[in-house]
Design an enzyme around this catalytic site. Structure first.
Site, short mmCIF file in Angstrom:
data_model
loop_
_atom_site.label_atom_id
_atom_site.label_comp_id
_atom_site.label_asym_id
_atom_site.label_seq_id
_atom_site.Cartn_x
_atom_site.Cartn_y
_atom_site.Cartn_z
N ASP A 194 49.60 13.85 -23.36
CA ASP A 194 49.23 14.28 -24.71
C ASP A 194 50.47 14.84 -25.40
O ASP A 194 51.22 15.62 -24.82
CB ASP A 194 48.13 15.34 -24.65
CG ASP A 194 46.74 14.72 -24.49
OD1 ASP A 194 46.65 13.49 -24.32
OD2 ASP A 194 45.74 15.47 -24.52
N HIS B 163 50.48 17.25 -20.09
CA HIS B 163 50.99 17.58 -21.42
C HIS B 163 52.52 17.48 -21.40
O HIS B 163 53.17 18.10 -20.56
CB HIS B 163 50.54 18.96 -21.84
CG HIS B 163 49.11 19.01 -22.30
ND1 HIS B 163 48.05 19.09 -21.41
CD2 HIS B 163 48.56 18.96 -23.53
CE1 HIS B 163 46.91 19.10 -22.07
NE2 HIS B 163 47.18 19.01 -23.37
#
Length: 293
Positions: free
Chosen positions: A115, A262
């Site tokens: 992400d 992430h």
């Protein structure tokens, strides 16, 4: 009675484990992540309606009969590299709307996803590691990321990675009316197409928050929603640093795992090469979202 108390204690401990590791996201990380998003998304992109009106017209407008109860993506982590469990209702929606949370669970394959809400300086190294190890991944990007990191987005495409839609402004979609949901998705799609000349086909709900209504709209716009089966609270520094990133992935690894990392995490960036090599040593093969039927 003793057995009931023990069972209750185990259940409470399991729930705490899920929340503390960031798997159940709606309540556990919303406040923490809001601060990050406030900094990252300081220049909201307003999708010009006239540019997307021709696209949204094909979507069925009547969604009032669809459930809009908001859910945060949650799963129950199981021991011994078993496939995590989700609720029966979540599974029903996953099947109904052809969403993804795992891939082929009958084989030792994994799917790596990242992400990208904003850039913290680690994505170039992540891309280097992926290239060195011959691994293709999926990167889910937001509007400010496409606008501010155009060169990195183009590099992702050029090196054969999938770039997925994470909306323009990273809102909780169940809180928005239909047209705003479409604007968030199609606005990002247009930014990406203008930059690369390519279309998007995978979508990850911001904050992992969804409802049947938003899954319906997303699918109607031609997207396949992608959740995950392996993640941790890595949008912030991990107490155990890169070692925690590595050990968490390896402990929860399972056939068909859709791994969410992430890219703002220095710990992930430092652990990634070791993670990839160890996963391969365990006999797993890296596949892409395109390989999931």
């Amino acid at each position: 009675m003793a057995k009931k108390i023990i069972s209750l204690a185990i259940g409470v401990a399991l729930c705490f484990s899920l929340v503390s590791c960031g798997i159940i996201k709606k309540n556990s990380n919303e406040n923490d992540k809001a601060k990050i998003q406030e900094e990252a998304l300081h220049e909201p992109f307003n999708s010009p309606k006239e540019e997307i009106s021709n696209v949204v017209n094909h979507v069925v407008q009547k969604t009032e009969n669809l459930d809009n109860t908001p859910y945060g993506w949650g799963l129950r982590v199981l021991p011994n590299h078993q496939t995590p469990e989700i609720t029966p209702y979540a599974m029903e929606l996953v099947k109904k709307y052809n969403a993804i949370f795992v891939g082929d669970t009958t084989k030792k394959v994994v799917y790596l996803t990242f992400d990208e809400g904003y850039e913290a300086g680690y994505t170039p190294r992540i891309l280097d590691v992926l290239k060195e190890n011959g691994v293709k991944a999926a990167f889910f990007v937001t509007g400010p990321y496409v606008k501010q990191q155009a060169d990195l987005v183009k590099r992702m495409v050029e090196e054969g990675h999938i770039v997925g839609n994470h909306t323009v402004n990273h809102p909780s979609l169940p809180t928005l009316p239909d047209e705003k949901v479409k604007e968030e998705i199609l606005g990002l799609e247009k930014m990406f197409e203008d930059l690369t000349g390519q279309k998007m086909k995978y979508f990850r709900p911001p904050r992992g928050e969804y409802s049947e209504r938003t899954l319906y709209i997303t699918k109607s716009l031609g997207y396949r929603t992608v959740f995950w089966s392996l993640a941790m609270a890595d949008w912030q520094p991990l107490p155990g640093g890169p070692e925690e990133s590595y050990s968490t992935v390896m402990k929860r690894l399972h056939p068909g795992a859709v791994i969410l990392l992430h890219a703002v995490s220095k710990d992930n960036a430092q652990a990634l090469d070791r993670i990839i090599k160890s996963i391969k040593e365990e006999g797993y093969e890296f596949k892409t979202l395109d390989d999931i039927p």
